[in-house]
Write a protein that holds these residues in place. Structure first.
Motif, PDB file in Angstrom:
ATOM      1  N   PRO A  49       0.797  -1.235   0.000  1.00 19.72           N
ATOM      2  CA  PRO A  49       0.000   0.000   0.000  1.00 19.72           C
ATOM      3  C   PRO A  49       0.824   1.276   0.000  1.00 19.72           C
ATOM      4  CG  PRO A  49      -0.166  -1.152   2.109  1.00 19.72           C
ATOM      5  CD  PRO A  49       0.503  -2.089   1.166  1.00 19.72           C
ATOM      6  N   LEU A  50       1.920   1.326   0.764  1.00 20.55           N
ATOM      7  CA  LEU A  50       2.679   2.575   0.842  1.00 20.55           C
ATOM      8  C   LEU A  50       3.318   2.926  -0.490  1.00 20.55           C
ATOM      9  CD1 LEU A  50       3.639   4.904   2.559  1.00 20.55           C
ATOM     10  CD2 LEU A  50       5.601   3.510   3.284  1.00 20.55           C
ATOM     11  N   ALA A  51       3.890   1.933  -1.172  1.00 23.16           N
ATOM     12  CA  ALA A  51       4.503   2.189  -2.477  1.00 23.16           C
ATOM     13  C   ALA A  51       3.457   2.572  -3.516  1.00 23.16           C
ATOM     14  CB  ALA A  51       5.288   0.965  -2.948  1.00 23.16           C
ATOM     15  N   GLY A  52       2.203   2.214  -3.286  1.00 24.22           N
ATOM     16  CA  GLY A  52       1.134   2.605  -4.190  1.00 24.22           C
ATOM     17  C   GLY A  52       0.647   4.020  -3.998  1.00 24.22           C
ATOM     18  N   LYS A  53       1.094   4.691  -2.951  1.00 27.99           N
ATOM     19  CA  LYS A  53       0.593   6.035  -2.633  1.00 27.99           C
ATOM     20  C   LYS A  53       0.830   7.064  -3.755  1.00 27.99           C
ATOM     21  CE  LYS A  53       0.817   9.689   0.902  1.00 27.99           C
ATOM     22  NZ  LYS A  53      -0.641   9.953   0.876  1.00 27.99           N
ATOM     23  N   PRO A  54       1.988   7.082  -4.432  1.00 31.37           N
ATOM     24  CA  PRO A  54       2.130   8.054  -5.518  1.00 31.37           C
ATOM     25  C   PRO A  54       1.063   7.901  -6.606  1.00 31.37           C
ATOM     26  CG  PRO A  54       4.271   7.154  -4.932  1.00 31.37           C
ATOM     27  CD  PRO A  54       3.245   6.352  -4.182  1.00 31.37           C
ATOM     28  N   VAL A  55       0.653   6.665  -6.876  1.00 34.63           N
ATOM     29  CA  VAL A  55      -0.386   6.446  -7.871  1.00 34.63           C
ATOM     30  C   VAL A  55      -1.725   6.976  -7.374  1.00 34.63           C
ATOM     31  CG1 VAL A  55      -1.563   4.732  -9.300  1.00 34.63           C
ATOM     32  CG2 VAL A  55       0.841   4.412  -8.698  1.00 34.63           C
ATOM     33  N   MET A  56      -2.036   6.733  -6.111  1.00 35.05           N
ATOM     34  CA  MET A  56      -3.304   7.208  -5.569  1.00 35.05           C
ATOM     35  C   MET A  56      -3.351   8.741  -5.525  1.00 35.05           C
ATOM     36  SD  MET A  56      -4.639   4.291  -5.227  1.00 35.05           S
ATOM     37  CE  MET A  56      -3.423   3.542  -6.325  1.00 35.05           C
ATOM     38  N   GLU A  57      -2.216   9.363  -5.187  1.00 32.89           N
ATOM     39  CA  GLU A  57      -2.162  10.824  -5.235  1.00 32.89           C
ATOM     40  C   GLU A  57      -2.378  11.309  -6.670  1.00 32.89           C
ATOM     41  OE1 GLU A  57       1.375  12.456  -3.574  1.00 32.89           O
ATOM     42  OE2 GLU A  57       0.922  11.843  -1.528  1.00 32.89           O
ATOM     43  N   GLY A  58      -1.779  10.596  -7.630  1.00 32.22           N
ATOM     44  CA  GLY A  58      -1.973  10.970  -9.030  1.00 32.22           C
ATOM     45  C   GLY A  58      -3.419  10.869  -9.449  1.00 32.22           C
ATOM     46  N   LYS A  59      -4.099   9.830  -8.980  1.00 34.30           N
ATOM     47  CA  LYS A  59      -5.520   9.674  -9.291  1.00 34.30           C
ATOM     48  C   LYS A  59      -6.315  10.843  -8.713  1.00 34.30           C
ATOM     49  CE  LYS A  59      -8.114   6.700 -11.448  1.00 34.30           C
ATOM     50  NZ  LYS A  59      -8.066   5.259 -11.544  1.00 34.30           N
ATOM     51  N   ALA A  60      -5.948  11.285  -7.518  1.00 36.04           N
ATOM     52  CA  ALA A  60      -6.620  12.429  -6.903  1.00 36.04           C
ATOM     53  C   ALA A  60      -6.416  13.696  -7.732  1.00 36.04           C
ATOM     54  CB  ALA A  60      -6.106  12.632  -5.477  1.00 36.04           C
ATOM     55  N   VAL A  61      -5.226  13.855  -8.301  1.00 35.63           N
ATOM     56  CA  VAL A  61      -4.957  15.000  -9.170  1.00 35.63           C
ATOM     57  C   VAL A  61      -5.889  14.979 -10.379  1.00 35.63           C
ATOM     58  CG1 VAL A  61      -3.254  16.027 -10.737  1.00 35.63           C
ATOM     59  CG2 VAL A  61      -2.550  15.259  -8.454  1.00 35.63           C
ATOM     60  N   LEU A  62      -6.064  13.809 -10.975  1.00 39.18           N
ATOM     61  CA  LEU A  62      -6.912  13.697 -12.160  1.00 39.18           C
ATOM     62  C   LEU A  62      -8.377  13.979 -11.824  1.00 39.18           C
ATOM     63  CD1 LEU A  62      -5.323  10.538 -13.808  1.00 39.18           C
ATOM     64  CD2 LEU A  62      -4.872  12.948 -14.319  1.00 39.18           C
ATOM     65  N   PHE A  63      -8.850  13.487 -10.695  1.00 42.61           N
ATOM     66  CA  PHE A  63     -10.230  13.775 -10.276  1.00 42.61           C
ATOM     67  C   PHE A  63     -10.440  15.283 -10.179  1.00 42.61           C
ATOM     68  CE2 PHE A  63     -11.065   9.392  -8.627  1.00 42.61           C
ATOM     69  CZ  PHE A  63     -12.372   9.261  -9.060  1.00 42.61           C
ATOM     70  N   LYS A  64      -9.493  15.981  -9.564  1.00 40.73           N
ATOM     71  CA  LYS A  64      -9.649  17.413  -9.355  1.00 40.73           C
ATOM     72  C   LYS A  64      -9.497  18.181 -10.660  1.00 40.73           C
ATOM     73  CE  LYS A  64     -10.329  20.926  -6.613  1.00 40.73           C
ATOM     74  NZ  LYS A  64     -11.624  21.092  -5.905  1.00 40.73           N
ATOM     75  N   ARG A  65      -8.488  17.815 -11.437  1.00 41.27           N
ATOM     76  CA  ARG A  65      -8.203  18.558 -12.680  1.00 41.27           C
ATOM     77  C   ARG A  65      -9.338  18.425 -13.703  1.00 41.27           C
ATOM     78  NH1 ARG A  65      -8.473  20.059 -17.011  1.00 41.27           N
ATOM     79  NH2 ARG A  65      -6.873  20.704 -18.519  1.00 41.27           N
ATOM     80  N   PHE A  66      -9.900  17.241 -13.836  1.00 41.09           N
ATOM     81  CA  PHE A  66     -10.855  17.019 -14.914  1.00 41.09           C
ATOM     82  C   PHE A  66     -12.320  17.148 -14.487  1.00 41.09           C
ATOM     83  CE2 PHE A  66      -7.029  15.021 -16.613  1.00 41.09           C
ATOM     84  CZ  PHE A  66      -7.008  15.545 -17.891  1.00 41.09           C
ATOM     85  N   ALA A  67     -12.624  16.941 -13.212  1.00 40.06           N
ATOM     86  CA  ALA A  67     -14.031  16.976 -12.800  1.00 40.06           C
ATOM     87  C   ALA A  67     -14.266  17.777 -11.533  1.00 40.06           C
ATOM     88  CB  ALA A  67     -14.563  15.556 -12.609  1.00 40.06           C
ATOM     89  N   ASP A  68     -13.249  18.474 -11.037  1.00 40.91           N
ATOM     90  CA  ASP A  68     -13.366  19.298  -9.826  1.00 40.91           C
ATOM     91  C   ASP A  68     -13.920  18.510  -8.645  1.00 40.91           C
ATOM     92  OD1 ASP A  68     -13.001  21.608  -8.332  1.00 40.91           O
ATOM     93  OD2 ASP A  68     -14.998  22.384  -8.790  1.00 40.91           O
ATOM     94  N   ILE A  69     -13.476  17.261  -8.525  1.00 38.55           N
ATOM     95  CA  ILE A  69     -13.865  16.403  -7.397  1.00 38.55           C
ATOM     96  C   ILE A  69     -12.695  16.319  -6.423  1.00 38.55           C
ATOM     97  CG2 ILE A  69     -14.425  14.032  -6.707  1.00 38.55           C
ATOM     98  CD1 ILE A  69     -15.888  13.744  -9.396  1.00 38.55           C
ATOM     99  N   ASP A  70     -12.978  16.553  -5.157  1.00 41.08           N
ATOM    100  CA  ASP A  70     -11.947  16.456  -4.124  1.00 41.08           C
ATOM    101  C   ASP A  70     -11.704  14.995  -3.764  1.00 41.08           C
ATOM    102  OD1 ASP A  70     -11.747  19.288  -3.858  1.00 41.08           O
ATOM    103  OD2 ASP A  70     -13.571  19.273  -2.654  1.00 41.08           O
ATOM    104  N   CYS A  71     -10.456  14.677  -3.420  1.00 42.59           N
ATOM    105  CA  CYS A  71     -10.097  13.288  -3.114  1.00 42.59           C
ATOM    106  C   CYS A  71      -9.201  13.201  -1.903  1.00 42.59           C
ATOM    107  CB  CYS A  71      -9.342  12.660  -4.282  1.00 42.59           C
ATOM    108  SG  CYS A  71     -10.387  12.068  -5.584  1.00 42.59           S
ATOM    109  N   PHE A  72      -9.376  12.142  -1.147  1.00 42.47           N
ATOM    110  CA  PHE A  72      -8.378  11.687  -0.191  1.00 42.47           C
ATOM    111  C   PHE A  72      -7.845  10.361  -0.709  1.00 42.47           C
ATOM    112  CE2 PHE A  72     -10.694  13.784   3.638  1.00 42.47           C
ATOM    113  CZ  PHE A  72     -10.190  15.022   3.267  1.00 42.47           C
ATOM    114  N   ASP A  73      -6.536  10.228  -0.755  1.00 44.18           N
ATOM    115  CA  ASP A  73      -5.970   8.927  -1.092  1.00 44.18           C
ATOM    116  C   ASP A  73      -5.772   8.143   0.196  1.00 44.18           C
ATOM    117  OD1 ASP A  73      -3.621  10.855  -0.688  1.00 44.18           O
ATOM    118  OD2 ASP A  73      -2.596   8.911  -0.682  1.00 44.18           O
ATOM    119  N   ILE A  74      -6.160   6.872   0.177  1.00 42.82           N
ATOM    120  CA  ILE A  74      -6.105   6.030   1.372  1.00 42.82           C
ATOM    121  C   ILE A  74      -5.470   4.698   0.998  1.00 42.82           C
ATOM    122  CG2 ILE A  74      -7.463   4.838   3.142  1.00 42.82           C
ATOM    123  CD1 ILE A  74      -9.538   7.083   2.848  1.00 42.82           C
TER     124      ILE A  74
END
Length: 417
Positions: A91-116
């Motif tokens: 899970p910890l090594a996967g965190k950069p990917v989850m943060e990246g997914k949060a960036v895409l949610f915000k950039r393309f659809a203005d949706i806020d995200c928490f990566d967990i």
């Protein structure tokens, strides 16, 4: 891989490390949406003012959507068991990917995200963890969870929760490739019902893609799924329930045999697993979706060298027809959140397919041409699916998903302007 491409990869890797580390580590942070400049501001944001929305939500839980960010907040959650093409990195090594997914949610659809990132030794532990934290969120995006556990986890959470749960590695990939495939079939003068289809890879994306294509009208006996052991057929004793669900009666046993006379190849597996000879053996006017990333099952140059009559897509941005999940998940969640849907059902997924399919046939805005440095772009063999920076995606895909949520009875709000 050539020495030049290896050098380019090394250069990209160094840039990526610097990008993630500077000027502050990570890719996301917290944005405060209310003023906090005076004593009065703080009295409203926290004690004593915060007590009143607490009392209201305690009386009516739905008021959390009025007084908190729940309605526009999605959790991107992983256990790190299937991160990109890197496998079970934890899970910890996967965190950069989850943060990246949060960036895409915000950039393309203005949706806020928490990566967990969840340390869970069993699917049951993961499910319990997500259920316990779910009240915080308006939706759950599952990510990078290995098959077959991903199927069990997603279904359990859909059954347990009253907010949308969506495993993007399954449904996001299936939706985008289905939209592109329907357009490619039209260009090649073929139909989904008649097409002979081979799917290489029977993990999350492969199984979900097979299920969606069958729901869209593919003939069950014309769809062959292939895993490491070969064609998934009804006589195999090693099949889990999910693979058994896509098994067929056939005499074909190997990928080479499956590819002979096939109209469509969909690769969701690994690099360089398909040979030029396999492509040459396909039916006239074939369709090849080699979606392994970053190295496809067969490179476009190798495929086109033996079949000039094919339509091809990959998962890469440097080739035409990139099958990119960012075309789907931000807008699917946007539509679901906008009408406070309790789930993302099959009808909503199909609505996203049709919206993407239709958009690719329309004239391309100048803004898209500018973003990609193009003079022209129109529906055809090199453009069967919209580009990620198309500004129409949010309205078209989110709108179609929201309208279908209402029509299928899972929405709790009308769709506003």
């Amino acid at each position: 891989m050539t020495a030049q491409s290896a050098h380019l990869d090394d250069e990209l890797n160094l840039k990526a490390l610097s990008f993630h580390a500077q000027p502050r580590p990570g890719k996301i942070g917290t944005l405060v949406t209310k003023p906090a400049a005076t004593q009065q501001d703080l009295a409203l944001a926290y004690t004593p003012g915060v007590a009143e929305p607490v009392r209201r939500i305690h009386t009516d839980p739905d008021l959390a959507y009025a007084y908190t960010n729940k309605g526009n907040l999605v959790a991107v959650i992983t256990d790190g068991t299937a991160v990109l093409g890197l496998g079970n990195v934890g899970p910890l090594a996967g965190k950069p990917v989850m943060e990246g997914k949060a960036v895409l949610f915000k950039r393309f659809a203005d949706i806020d995200c928490f990566d967990i990132e969840v340390q869970a030794e069993t699917p049951e532990a993961f499910i319990e963890t997500v259920v316990r934290i779910a009240p915080t969120f308006g939706g759950i995006n599952l990510e990078d969870i290995a098959a077959p556990h991903c199927f069990e986890i997603e279904q359990a959470l859909i059954d347990e929760l009253d907010i949308p749960v969506f495993h993007d590695d399954q449904h996001g990939t299936a939706i985008i490739l289905a939209a592109g495939l329907l357009n490619a079939l039209e260009l090649q003068g073929k139909t989904l019902e008649e097409a002979q289809i081979v799917i290489l890879g029977a993990g999350a994306a492969g199984i979900a893609s097979a299920r969606l294509l069958l729901a869209l009208g593919a003939h069950r006996d014309h769809l062959l799924c292939v895993d490491r052991q070969g064609v998934i057929h009804l006589g195999r004793p090693d099949l889990n329930p999910y693979k058994f669900g896509v098994a067929v009666e056939t005499n074909k046993r190997t990928l080479t045999e499956a590819m002979q006379g096939a109209d469509v190849f969909i690769g969701l597996s690994g690099p360089d697993l398909v040979t030029p000879e396999m492509i040459a053996s396909m039916a006239p006017r074939p369709i090849v979706f080699a979606l392994s990333n970053p190295v496809p099952e067969i490179r476009p140059a190798a495929a086109l060298a033996v079949r000039s009559d094919l339509v091809m897509a990959t998962g890469r941005s440097d080739y035409p027809n990139q099958v990119n999940n960012v075309l789907g998940f931000p807008f699917i969640f946007r539509g679901a959140l906008d009408v406070r849907a309790s789930r993302i059902n099959q009808a909503m997924r199909i609505a996203a397919v049709e919206a993407l399919r239709d958009l690719a046939r329309e004239p391309v805005p100048q803004a898209v041409l500018d973003a990609y440095g193009l003079n022209a772009l129109s529906f055809g063999p090199d453009y069967i699916i919209p580009k990620p920076f198309d500004p129409r995606l949010r309205e078209r895909v989110a709108g179609a998903v929201a309208q279908t949520a209402i029509a299928s009875g899972v929405a709790r709000l009308p769709l506003s302007d």
